[in-house]
Each structure stands twice: as C-alpha cells, then as structure tokens.
Design an enzyme around this catalytic site. Structure first.
Site, PDB file in Angstrom:
ATOM      1  N   LYS A 112     -28.750 -17.902 -17.712  1.00 52.73           N
ATOM      2  CA  LYS A 112     -28.955 -17.226 -18.999  1.00 52.73           C
ATOM      3  C   LYS A 112     -28.599 -18.160 -20.152  1.00 52.73           C
ATOM      4  O   LYS A 112     -27.622 -18.908 -20.055  1.00 52.73           O
ATOM      5  CB  LYS A 112     -28.038 -15.988 -19.096  1.00 52.73           C
ATOM      6  N   ASP A 163       0.795   4.290  -2.538  1.00 51.49           N
ATOM      7  CA  ASP A 163       0.555   5.679  -2.122  1.00 51.49           C
ATOM      8  C   ASP A 163       1.635   6.615  -2.657  1.00 51.49           C
ATOM      9  O   ASP A 163       1.374   7.764  -3.004  1.00 51.49           O
ATOM     10  CB  ASP A 163       0.503   5.792  -0.592  1.00 51.49           C
ATOM     11  N   ASP A 165       0.835  -1.193   0.000  1.00 51.30           N
ATOM     12  CA  ASP A 165       0.000   0.000   0.000  1.00 51.30           C
ATOM     13  C   ASP A 165       0.875   1.251   0.000  1.00 51.30           C
ATOM     14  O   ASP A 165       0.564   2.260  -0.627  1.00 51.30           O
ATOM     15  CB  ASP A 165      -0.892   0.047   1.252  1.00 51.30           C
ATOM     16  N   ARG A 180     -30.371   1.942 -12.827  1.00 52.61           N
ATOM     17  CA  ARG A 180     -31.381   1.335 -13.674  1.00 52.61           C
ATOM     18  C   ARG A 180     -32.679   2.145 -13.650  1.00 52.61           C
ATOM     19  O   ARG A 180     -33.355   2.277 -14.658  1.00 52.61           O
ATOM     20  CB  ARG A 180     -31.640  -0.093 -13.188  1.00 52.61           C
ATOM     21  N   LYS A 222     -26.308 -14.302  -8.245  1.00 51.39           N
ATOM     22  CA  LYS A 222     -27.151 -13.110  -8.307  1.00 51.39           C
ATOM     23  C   LYS A 222     -26.700 -12.174  -7.188  1.00 51.39           C
ATOM     24  O   LYS A 222     -27.026 -12.352  -6.018  1.00 51.39           O
ATOM     25  CB  LYS A 222     -28.623 -13.488  -8.134  1.00 51.39           C
ATOM     26  N   GLU A 254     -23.590  -4.949 -11.586  1.00 45.10           N
ATOM     27  CA  GLU A 254     -24.150  -4.711 -10.262  1.00 45.10           C
ATOM     28  C   GLU A 254     -23.155  -3.965  -9.384  1.00 45.10           C
ATOM     29  O   GLU A 254     -22.009  -4.386  -9.239  1.00 45.10           O
ATOM     30  CB  GLU A 254     -24.478  -6.083  -9.642  1.00 45.10           C
TER      31      GLU A 254
HETATM   32  S1  IVH Z   1     -28.553  -9.951 -15.750  1.00 48.77           S
HETATM   33  C1  IVH Z   1     -32.010  -8.839 -18.485  1.00 48.77           C
HETATM   34  N1  IVH Z   1     -26.913 -11.041 -14.012  1.00 48.77           N
HETATM   35  O1  IVH Z   1     -30.800  -8.868 -10.460  1.00 48.77           O
HETATM   36  C2  IVH Z   1     -31.043  -9.338 -17.483  1.00 48.77           C
HETATM   37  N2  IVH Z   1     -28.572  -9.530 -13.202  1.00 48.77           N
HETATM   38  O2  IVH Z   1     -33.665  -9.260 -10.144  1.00 48.77           O
HETATM   39  C3  IVH Z   1     -30.220  -8.270 -16.898  1.00 48.77           C
HETATM   40  N3  IVH Z   1     -28.443  -9.106 -10.789  1.00 48.77           N
HETATM   41  O3  IVH Z   1     -31.814  -5.975 -12.173  1.00 48.77           O
HETATM   42  C4  IVH Z   1     -29.641  -8.586 -15.614  1.00 48.77           C
HETATM   43  N4  IVH Z   1     -26.696 -10.389 -10.402  1.00 48.77           N
HETATM   44  O4  IVH Z   1     -29.701  -5.859 -10.672  1.00 48.77           O
HETATM   45  C5  IVH Z   1     -27.969 -10.207 -14.201  1.00 48.77           C
HETATM   46  N5  IVH Z   1     -25.349 -12.016 -12.632  1.00 48.77           N
HETATM   47  C6  IVH Z   1     -26.389 -11.190 -12.792  1.00 48.77           C
HETATM   48  C7  IVH Z   1     -26.985 -10.489 -11.725  1.00 48.77           C
HETATM   49  C8  IVH Z   1     -28.082  -9.662 -11.965  1.00 48.77           C
HETATM   50  C9  IVH Z   1     -27.571  -9.550  -9.869  1.00 48.77           C
HETATM   51  C10 IVH Z   1     -29.578  -8.184 -10.487  1.00 48.77           C
HETATM   52  C11 IVH Z   1     -29.781  -7.052 -11.452  1.00 48.77           C
HETATM   53  C12 IVH Z   1     -31.173  -7.207 -11.950  1.00 48.77           C
HETATM   54  C13 IVH Z   1     -31.804  -7.974 -10.839  1.00 48.77           C
HETATM   55  C14 IVH Z   1     -33.067  -8.689 -11.247  1.00 48.77           C
END
Ligand code: IVH
Length: 665
Positions: free
Chosen positions: A288, A37, A33, A136, A115, A172
């Site tokens: 996804k 710095d 660090d 968002r 998530k 996020e």
């Molecule tokens: S994809 C159309 N990936 O969850 C899809 N979202 O409940 C776009 N989130 O609004 C989002 N981790 O704020 C995606 N690995 C991840 C995520 C994620 C957290 C959040 C995001 C979203 C919300 C929906």
C-alpha cells in the site's frame, strides 16, 4: 455496599481488559490462566449480585448465548473495496510505474503487509465502545455479525482512552492453523463436511446464528485499515496503525515500510519462503502507498483502490510417490482409504501420508499404488492428493478397488445410503471398538487421562475389554499385567476411569458415539431430555420436533437406541453408576398469580426460554411495566423498563433471585 461494588467491578473490568490485551494481542501474558479465571469469576459473581451494573462492554458479556434467526444487513458508510492481484515481480514493477505516474513523483513510500487469509470485517466503535461488527459482504452491504464478533477475544469491546468519538476499524478475522486443524479433526470424527481452508472455516464460523458456537471456534483478528472516522486521525497509514495499536487493537507485527519497489519485492520473496512458520495462513502480501494524501490523489477504480496491490503466492505443492494405500476403520465402521507416500517436504513439514477420504475420491482421481502424485496442503495444514501423473504410472499398477470385506475383522461391508462411504457392519469388529474407546476416553468426552492408544489396543486384543462399559470393570491387576505397564500407571488409569464417572450428561451422550452426534448436538440433547433414559425412550417424532435436530440426526439417534448391543452397553454403564442427570426446568406452581416483565440480556436464558420458564412455573409474562407487575427481571443492559419499575416501586430481581424462586440454585 453498592458503591464498593461499583468500584470493584470497574477495577476488575480494567484488569481483565488489560490481561486480555496482553494475552490475545501482545502474546505476552503476565498472569497464569488460573489467576485470570479467578478475576473473571469474581467479576461474574459481583455482576450477578448487581445485574444493573452489567454493561455491554464488560468482559463477561462476550457471548450473548441467544441464538438469532438471521442477520440484518448493514450498509457500509464507506465501501469496502477489494484489491487487484499480481503474481510476479514484473507485475509489481508495473504497479510501481503506475504509482510514479499517478503521483508525478518518485517521492513515496510503501507499507508491505502479510495478506491474512481470512475475511474482511468492519468494526464500529462509538465513544470507544464496540457497537457494530459487519462482514464485507459485496463491499457495499454486509451482514451484522456483532454478536459473533464480540466473542473474538483479541477484539476489544472497549478501546483505550483517546479513542475518537466515531471510529470504524477494518481488518481480517482469521482462524489460526491450530484451531483449524482441530476443528477439521473434530468434524471428520463426526462425519461432517471438512472446511477446505482456514478462510472458509473463519467465514463459516462468523456466520453462525449461535454465538456460543462461534466462541468455541477460536477466531482471531488483525486490524489493517479504517473506514469512517471523526476528526483527523493520522497522516500516513503506518502512523494510523500505530494509533490503532495504542488504542488496544491487534495489528500484525510483521508490517514493514519500504522505500522503493525493489525493497518491496525483497520482502515479498522472504515471506514466500518463511510463511509456513506463522501460526496463521497467509496467501500473499499486500502493498500500500503509505501517505494518505497521496492515496487521495491516486483514487480508486470502481472495484479497487489504485494505491494498493496484492502479491499472491503460488500454492505450495510437492511431487511424491504413493508406496501403498491402507484402509482404516473408524469408530462407526467407516472405511477410509489413506495413501502412504515416500516422505516429502511440503509447506514446512515432512509429509508421509494423506487421507483419500472415500472410494469415490479414489475413482475420481484414479489413484493407484505406485503412482506419482502432486500433493498440496489444504490451508497449508492437511495434505491432499490433487493430481495423478498418469504418464509416470508403472505398467503393472492395478486399479484400487473398494474392499468387499473389512480389512480388520473380515466381516461384510455395506455402502451408505448416499453411496459415498463404505462401512464395516460387524458389531464385533475390534478396530471399531478401539476407535470407539479412544473417542470415549477423549478429552472432549469422558476425558479419561492416561488411557492411551497402546493400552486400548492391548485391552481389546486380549479381549479384556469388549465394549465401552467394560472399562468400568477394569481392576489394577488386569492393567498392571499389560506390556510396559507399572503399578503406578495402572493406578493412574483407574483414577482417571473413576473420575470419568461424574462427567456431565452431554459429555456422556457425545462419548457413546452416536453417528452425527458431536459435542454440540450432545448439548442440545442433554438439555432437552435431561437423562440417557429419556433419550433412549424418545420417539423419532419428538426428536425431529427439537429445533436444530434434523431428520438425518433424529434417524441416527433412533437407530442407535434400537440396537440391542448399544442398549446393553447403556444398561451396563448405568449399572456401573454412570447415569448423569441434567436439570430441566421443572414444572411447579411457585410463580402462580405473579406477573413478570423481563428486560435486558440474561446470562442463562434466551428471551423465549425465560418466558417458557416463567409459564412452566405458573407465572405470567407481560411486555410492559405497570402497577400490576409483580416483578421486573432485569439482565445486563436493561433500559427504560428498569427505570419505570424503579419509578413505580415494582420489585426488581436478578437472574439468580429468579432461579431461587423456581427452586433452582
Ligand atoms: S487492505 C482497499 N490489508 O484481502 C484495501 N487487506 O483480496 C482494503 N486482506 O478484502 C484491504 N490481509 O479481506 C488489506 N493486510 C491486509 C490484508 C487484506 C488480508 C484481505 C481483505 C481483502 C482481501 C482482498
């Protein structure tokens, strides 16, 4: 000379960027660090010398320091959709059947991601430079929070080479568990409302008008998708994330590819158990379809894409029994009920106790000693009692009544005006004094090293220390005579106390424990008043006139300085040599007859502050450059006014030179 500086600045910026990436994105720092710095202050010094070489993507420009009035609205070029939720393996299988049907094939793959429990933002890079950060919002329109986004160290201000001309990254913003726990602890001490979970804390921090405060909140970021982009970027989602990573953006390391829904379910099950080991909170998984072409085929409903689904975890709960309820006395006398449990495992740790916050909460839950309760962790971190199992209540369980006397000193207690808190109003309560001393000596206040809890308890119990100022009368013998204390450690404490004498004014203001005055408010007061004496003499009207100081705070400050015991402590502190001053813009005539034009972003002044400083020292401020202009004061990112000054031969100065002109270092 300047050519050398240009080269040196370029090289320093590149080095710092690389070390930021190693530290904040890869978690693999290569230098200490201290070394970091050093690089940073070298760059800062050079930029001060040559303000026209400061660019907005310089690592020194993360915090702009200018509070703003409000946020502009941003229309998202591509809407930020939300995700449909599932809660079971069966629902995941049903989702998979819809995908198979929609694609008329079984030939597809999934990405399975954590998530992250934060809030979605969109970052816009143009030619590799971060130009916009937006929340968002409702998916169509969000807030322009660029100033705050720039303070997040894992977000690059400048992407690696090969960045597309236009690139919108979505992801996020979150608050790591540690930062969340620390923030709430601080807020509890200052009797501010607690954030219920890291998501609320992250959202609250990103929507602050003063970026300096956001910078202190230690937010972080993971990229997980894209908005508008020029050119063809990738064929699959996983490929695009790889590319984002190469450009320097943080991508979560736990993203996995799954060939079918059974694999997806297996990964989800694993994380449902493992999630507590992460240093940020997740509330589920996101699944996804990986191929971007297949996503196109599947399309979206109005609200959410058909190619994506989330699997939400159930909140972690546990059942336990309350063995007793204690009442703790805080530094301003607040009585806080705390429940002790039969130890139980919850969200990764053994939980033995939880704050019940106040006596209204006890009433609301009707919680009693001996009760069986359900506990949950707020944001997986702070345990809370959420439900009482009344049917399991022992027959003799008595209602828990608020104390009428302080449990520590036996003095009278009083209900707050708003009726939520009960406090001990004695000025001689030893429990309060212990808490005040702990706070005074704390790391963010006077930072007295080695003055720990056990020592403070003894000093108070033996009546060696009766108020904060008594610390400065301690001698080695008094300390060395305490239990489990050796000469060496006594000397260490004396050293620490001595060092604390030179702490800054804002730390001292925070340390003396005025209700509702935490670090942030202390900074505002120090800046405005310049000395403890000036604050002490201020009238309530002057306090309420200060921006950011509301009536409750002003009243609390006045009450503090009206109390004779407090005034005595302040006098004793001053007599012991603790009387820091903070320089204020001094009134002078040094700029009389001089006209200034200010351009670009300054490091130490907001636009309003610099104009005030010029006027307070006799100068005039103009908005356009002409032959009559005496000086153009240029900060970072200065534009056409700087060019004009150079054309007209008007003298250009930097902030340092300006400070010298008004007699400040
Ligand atoms: S994809 C159309 N990936 O969850 C899809 N979202 O409940 C776009 N989130 O609004 C989002 N981790 O704020 C995606 N690995 C991840 C995520 C994620 C957290 C959040 C995001 C979203 C919300 C929906």
């Amino acid at each position: 000379m300047k050519q050398d500086a240009i080269e040196k600045i370029r090289s320093l910026k590149e080095q710092i960027r690389r070390h930021d990436y190693l530290y904040y994105v890869l978690n693999k720092p290569e230098i200490s660090d201290q070394k970091y710095d050093q690089l940073f202050s070298e760059l800062k010094k050079l930029e001060q010398q040559y303000p026209d070489l400061i660019t907005p993507d310089s690592p020194t420009q993360r915090v702009s320091g200018k509070p703003i009035e409000g946020f502009e609205q941003v229309i998202h070029s591509i809407p930020m959709l939300s995700i449909d939720n599932t809660y079971s393996a069966d629902e995941l299988k049903a989702f998979d059947q819809r995908i198979a049907k929609g694609l008329s094939s079984k030939n597809y793959q999934y990405s399975v991601e954590l998530k992250i429990d934060g809030l979605a933002v969109s970052l816009r890079y143009e030619k590799g430079i971060l130009v916009l950060g937006a929340t968002r919002g409702d998916g169509a329109v969000g807030d322009n929070v660029t100033n705050n986004i720039r303070t997040i160290k894992s977000i690059p201000l400048h992407l690696g080479k090969d960045a597309p001309a236009e690139l919108e990254v979505r992801g996020e913003v979150y608050m790591p568990k540690k930062a969340f726990a620390k923030l709430n602890k601080q807020r509890e001490k200052q009797e501010q409302a607690l954030f219920a979970n890291p998501r609320n804390a992250a959202a609250g921090s990103l929507k602050l008008l003063n970026a300096k405060t956001t910078a202190e909140r230690k937010l972080a970021f993971f990229a997980y998708s894209m908005g508008q982009i020029s050119g063809r970027f990738a064929k699959t989602h996983l490929e695009s994330l790889e590319k984002l990573k190469k450009l320097g953006l943080p991508v979560n390391p736990h993203i996995k590819k799954a060939a079918n829904i059974d694999e997806v379910i297996k990964i989800c099950d694993q994380w449902e158990k493992q999630r507590f080991g992460l240093d940020y909170q997740i509330d589920g998984m996101v699944i996804k379809v990986d191929s971007l072409d297949q996503r196109g085929t599947l399309g979206a409903t109005g609200r959410a894409p058909r190619w994506c689904i989330s699997y939400k975890f159930a909140a972690a709960q546990a059942e336990t029994k309350i063995t007793s309820i204690d009442v703790q006395v805080g530094k301003t006398g607040t009585l806080t009920p705390v429940a002790n449990f039969e130890p139980v495992q919850l969200a990764g740790t053994m939980v033995k106790r939880a704050s019940l916050h106040n006596f209204d909460e006890i009433d609301r839950l009707d919680v009693r000693e001996g009760d069986t309760v359900i506990i949950e962790k707020a944001g997986e971190i702070i345990p809370q009692v959420i439900e009482v199992k009344k049917e399991l209540r022992p027959k003799n369980a008595k209602q828990f009544l608020p104390p009428v006397k302080c449990p520590e000193c036996g003095s009278k207690v009083q209900k707050d005006e708003n009726g939520v808190y009960i406090r001990c109003i004695s000025s001689n309560c030893p429990a309060q004094l212990k808490e005040r001393l702990r706070y005074f000596a704390g790391r963010d206040q006077m930072d007295i090293e080695n003055l720990g809890t056990a020592i403070i308890d003894q000093l108070v119990d033996k009546k060696i220390v009766r108020d904060l100022a008594d610390l400065y009368k301690l001698d080695v013998n008094a300390l060395a005579n305490l239990d489990r204390m050796a000469d060496k450690s006594a000397w260490d404490i004396i050293d620490g106390i001595e060092k604390s004498k030179s702490q800054s004014l804002d730390r001292l203001i925070s340390a003396i424990g005025i209700r509702h005055v935490g670090t942030q408010n202390a900074e505002i007061l120090a800046e405005h008043f310049g000395s403890i004496d000036a604050i002490r003499k201020s009238a309530i009207e002057e306090l309420t006139e200060i921006n950011q100081i509301g009536p409750v705070l002003a009243k609390s400050i006045c009450e503090y300085f009206r109390d004779s015991d407090n005034l005595e402590v302040i006098d004793k502190l001053i007599a012991a040599g603790i009387n820091p001053k903070q320089q204020k813009t001094k009134q002078s005539d040094s700029l009389i007859g001089k006209t200034f034009v200010v351009t670009g972003t300054l490091e130490n002044f907001s636009r309003a502050d610099i104009e005030k400083a010029i006027k307070q020292n006799g100068g005039k401020v103009s908005s356009s450059v002409s032959k009559k202009t005496d000086f153009v004061l240029a900060g970072a990112d200065a534009g056409s006014k700087l060019d004009k000054a150079q054309q007209l031969g008007v003298k250009v100065i930097n902030e340092k030179q300006f400070l010298e002109m008004i007699g400040k270092k």
